[in-house]
Write an enzyme that holds these catalytic residues in place. Structure first.
Site, PDB file in Angstrom:
ATOM      1  N   ARG A  81       0.840  -1.201   0.000  1.00 38.20           N
ATOM      2  CA  ARG A  81       0.000   0.000   0.000  1.00 38.20           C
ATOM      3  C   ARG A  81       0.875   1.250   0.000  1.00 38.20           C
ATOM      4  O   ARG A  81       1.830   1.349   0.779  1.00 38.20           O
ATOM      5  CB  ARG A  81      -0.885  -0.023   1.237  1.00 38.20           C
TER       6      ARG A  81
ATOM      7  N   GLN B 281      10.821   9.534  -2.763  1.00 39.81           N
ATOM      8  CA  GLN B 281      11.710   8.436  -2.414  1.00 39.81           C
ATOM      9  C   GLN B 281      12.238   7.721  -3.658  1.00 39.81           C
ATOM     10  O   GLN B 281      13.429   7.433  -3.778  1.00 39.81           O
ATOM     11  CB  GLN B 281      10.978   7.437  -1.521  1.00 39.81           C
TER      12      GLN B 281
ATOM     13  N   GLY C 111       7.321  -1.225   2.666  1.00 41.35           N
ATOM     14  CA  GLY C 111       8.566  -0.460   2.706  1.00 41.35           C
ATOM     15  C   GLY C 111       9.014  -0.080   1.309  1.00 41.35           C
ATOM     16  O   GLY C 111       8.991  -0.904   0.383  1.00 41.35           O
TER      17      GLY C 111
ATOM     18  N   GLY D 171      11.639   2.911   0.815  1.00 46.82           N
ATOM     19  CA  GLY D 171      12.835   3.747   0.754  1.00 46.82           C
ATOM     20  C   GLY D 171      14.110   3.052   0.327  1.00 46.82           C
ATOM     21  O   GLY D 171      15.008   3.684  -0.225  1.00 46.82           O
ATOM     22  N   GLU D 172      14.219   1.734   0.580  1.00 44.62           N
ATOM     23  CA  GLU D 172      15.427   1.001   0.206  1.00 44.62           C
ATOM     24  C   GLU D 172      15.311   0.391  -1.191  1.00 44.62           C
ATOM     25  O   GLU D 172      16.239   0.484  -2.000  1.00 44.62           O
ATOM     26  CB  GLU D 172      15.712  -0.119   1.214  1.00 44.62           C
TER      27      GLU D 172
END
Length: 730
Positions: free
Chosen positions: A620, A630, A694, A696-697
């Site tokens: 999501r 990001q 997640g 950002g990575e």
């Protein structure tokens, strides 16, 4: 209970703290106005290994405004209790001013405290340190490795011997430094035995607070850490570095609040970095490209006093279906500062190797790179047999190929030219772990209809303030402007480190749970209040919208939070949301497919990235505008890794030669092409209460190999070392 209307989550909202940042009113670590503050400047070792034989501070101490010069000659003994839980790697962490040993070039050997910054800087330049030196070991290729960490399934050696197609390659990745816009800084103040620090940190409670308590041997509650804004970090602030201890020590020794800000040069040896790697692979497949075996033999740098490792083995265990895998991961102790996680840690390094190797195999077989990956897509996690919660890589490939125009690609290398420019396209898959950690959030609803949510998280740029406000607003049924989210203070409920793409899943889930609890409190109060229009209603049918509670199918029957609380003489309602992740029953990862187009000057070897496209299976998406920030930032970082970033060390003395932004190259506007991000619609309900995985990575993982593969397609030359330089292509 009826689901809450979703008005904020999923909307492309601007940052709630944006005005503070663009007007300069956001207060970063070095900017807090602390009465009576004095300034500290660290004196760095000018040798890479040895012992201090003398420190002459007479000239420095004679300068006007100098309060004290501290070194191992006059520093008190510090407790340095064991503290492995604060992201300190195994080993014996650097103990500032506790002995005469020099472990790496740039190690702090003294600190000058003065009433002005200029006075402290000048006095620090006058401190004379003499050494008994030894030649440092700083070359990864010329040092002995530790015993490796290993993993194996099947018999990779046997499978490789019988494989129809075998490839063997060695890849190398240079050391990268984080280089955030805000330098690392700490202000420390003692009041009796109580220590307060204003610090640049990505882990307020379990990190800086816990480490300072351990170093000084004081109770945890005697340390308060304040960090409302972080100006970029990319992982560099995930542990407490020596300068924070130095600031606190100097403050205690002088009896004054002390500010210590690292210079840009000091960031290169005062904080961590992505370690350099040498990574050998052997790859076997049948003639249709079905993988049969792969071996991974890695060497990575670490410091001589701590053993830093990262999850570099994971992608090789689970990204593709293959029965035989063998891995050996060796750390190489060197006379350097300890490395640390940097965006996409481990996974980004592994993806460069694995995705480059897959591209080499595709070319060898004459198979389209996307088709090769499809043929090796697993149905369950090959490393542990767990089912995937969601794994939509096939959809990432399909969407990316369509939007990028992959079908127009001539697969033959060096087949497309525009004048002096060779044009190439490439792609790569990316993966990153979905990390979920226990977290708490305090939620308070006031009688005026506004809410305050607090958690001791950080915000280094991804937009924690905004995304948590969005979750809270929808869960409470309030508008964004009536919800305030606060973070960055150890007095607030504890949260995990702000890194590893775990904040949204962990803190966001705690916020969701806490706000749900509080909303239910209010609903219960209303349906049991004889004076409420909602008296006697089924609580499960009540929703809240814009601060008004009402029956879902009868909107006219309801009342506002304000009226409910005021009538019941309640100044506020309050609850603590606690999230603890379930035991893993699924393999949970975020995925991407990255597509790149490059142009390479045929005569000069210059590489220009023309466009990048990333397609993400990240569950999501709470805030599409923040997600774009990001994703595009991750792509820019990937350009740096692929083409520019490279730390250069003088192996004679361990000095970092390019410890500045003039010589350590990072992407600038002219390097940034057309960037586009696409997010697959959906969520991962097995991952966490808010369905995120997640982002950002994973947006950084896969960018470098996509570019490297595009360079090969453009030129026909396979470069297996990052960064890809013009010299390598000439």
């Amino acid at each position: 209970m009826s689901p809450q209307p979703q008005a904020a989550v999923g909307a492309p909202l601007s940052r709630v703290d944006g005005r503070l940042k663009v007007t300069g009113r956001a207060t970063y670590a070095a900017e807090h106005d602390i009465e009576g503050v004095v300034h500290a400047v660290a004196v760095d070792s000018s040798v890479g290994r040895g012992r201090i034989t003398g420190i002459d501070t007479r000239a420095a101490q004679a300068q006007p405004g100098v309060l004290k010069v501290i070194s191992h000659l006059n520093a008190p003994d510090l407790a340095y209790r064991d503290n492995a839980g604060s992201n300190n790697p195994p080993g014996r962490r650097l103990r500032v001013f506790q002995d005469d040993k020099v472990l790496f070039h740039g190690q702090p050997v003294a600190v000058v405290v003065a009433t002005t910054l200029e006075g402290a800087q000048h006095a620090a330049s006058l401190v004379k340190v003499s050494y008994d030196t030894e030649k440092p070991s700083t070359d990864l290729t010329d040092a002995k490795a530790d015993e490796p960490t290993t993993y194996a399934r099947g018999d990779a050696d046997k499978a490789l011997r019988s494989a129809a197609v075998r490839l063997e390659m060695t890849y190398r990745a240079a050391r990268n430094h984080h280089n955030p816009m805000e330098p690392h800084a700490t202000i420390a103040r003692w009041e009796g035995d109580k220590l307060t620090v204003w610090d640049k940190t990505q882990w307020v409670v379990g990190g800086t607070q816990t480490e300072l308590a351990a170093v000084f041997g004081i109770p945890l509650e005697s340390v308060r850490v304040i960090s409302p804004f972080v100006g970029g970090a990319f992982g560099s602030a995930l542990r407490t570095w020596p300068h924070t201890t130095i600031a606190a020590l100097a403050a205690r020794e002088t009896g004054r609040p002390v500010k210590l800000v690292l210079t840009r040069r000091q960031l290169y040896f005062g904080t961590g970095f992505r370690p350099a790697y040498e990574y050998k692979v052997r790859l076997g497949s049948d003639r249709r490209g079905r993988l049969t075996a792969m071996t991974h033999d890695l060497r990575a740098e670490t410091s001589s006093y701590e053993t830093f490792t990262e999850a570099v083995l994971v992608p090789g265990q689970m990204l593709y279906s293959m029965p035989n895998v063998q891995q050996a991961y060796s750390t190489v102790p060197l006379d350097v500062n300890t490395p640390l996680w940097m965006r996409g840690p481990g996974f980004a390094t592994a993806s460069f190797v694995i995705e480059s190797a897959m591209d080499e195999l595709a070319h060898t077989l004459g198979v389209d790179p996307i088709e090769l990956r499809r043929r090796n897509e697993p149905e369950e996690d090959p490393s542990d047999g767990l089912p995937f919660s969601t794994r939509r890589l096939r959809e990432c490939y399909t969407t990316g190929a369509r939007e990028f125009g992959w079908e127009r690609r001539d697969p033959k290398p060096r087949s497309t030219r525009e004048g002096d420019w060779l044009i190439g396209t490439g792609m790569a898959a990316g993966v990153y772990d979905t990390v979920r950690v226990a977290a708490q959030a305090r939620v308070r609803l006031d009688a005026d209809g506004t809410a305050l949510v607090e958690a001791a998280s950080s915000d280094m740029g991804p937009g924690t303030y905004t995304s948590q406000t969005q979750v809270a607003a929808d869960a409470l049924g309030l508008t964004m402007r009536t919800v305030t989210f606060r973070l960055g203070d150890s007095l607030m409920p504890p949260t995990p480190p702000h890194g590893g793409s775990m904040t949204m899943a962990s803190v966001g889930s705690a916020v969701q749970i806490g706000c749900d609890q509080l909303r239910r409190q209010a609903i219960k109060l209303a349906v049991e209040d004889e004076e409420s229009p909602l008296f006697g209603a089924d609580a499960d049918t009540v929703v809240v919208r814009s601060g008004r509670l009402h029956v879902k199918d009868a909107p006219a029957r309801g009342e506002t939070y304000q009226r409910l609380l005021t009538r019941n003489n309640r100044s506020h309602l309050e609850t603590l949301g606690s999230y603890t992740p379930d035991e893993a029953r699924f393999s949970m990862f975020a995925y991407n497919a990255t597509f790149a187009e490059v142009a390479v000057d045929a005569r000069l070897g210059l590489v220009r990235v023309r466009r990048l496209l990333g397609v993400y299976d990240a569950g999501r998406i709470i805030s599409p505008k923040l997600a774009d920030s990001q994703a595009l930032g991750g792509m820019v970082g990937g350009i740096g890794t692929a083409l520019l970033e490279h730390t250069v060390t003088d192996h004679r003395d361990g000095r970092i030669v390019n410890a500045d932004l003039a010589n350590y190259l990072v992407p600038v506007n002219a390097d940034v092409p057309a960037l586009r991000a696409i997010y697959l619609d959906g969520e991962d309900p097995d991952a966490d209460p808010i369905g995120v995985k997640g982002l950002g990575e994973v947006v950084h993982v896969g960018v470098a190999p996509a570019i490297a593969n595009a360079v090969f397609h453009a030129t026909g030359r396979r470069i297996r070392e990052l960064p890809i330089t013009a010299e390598a292509l000439l």
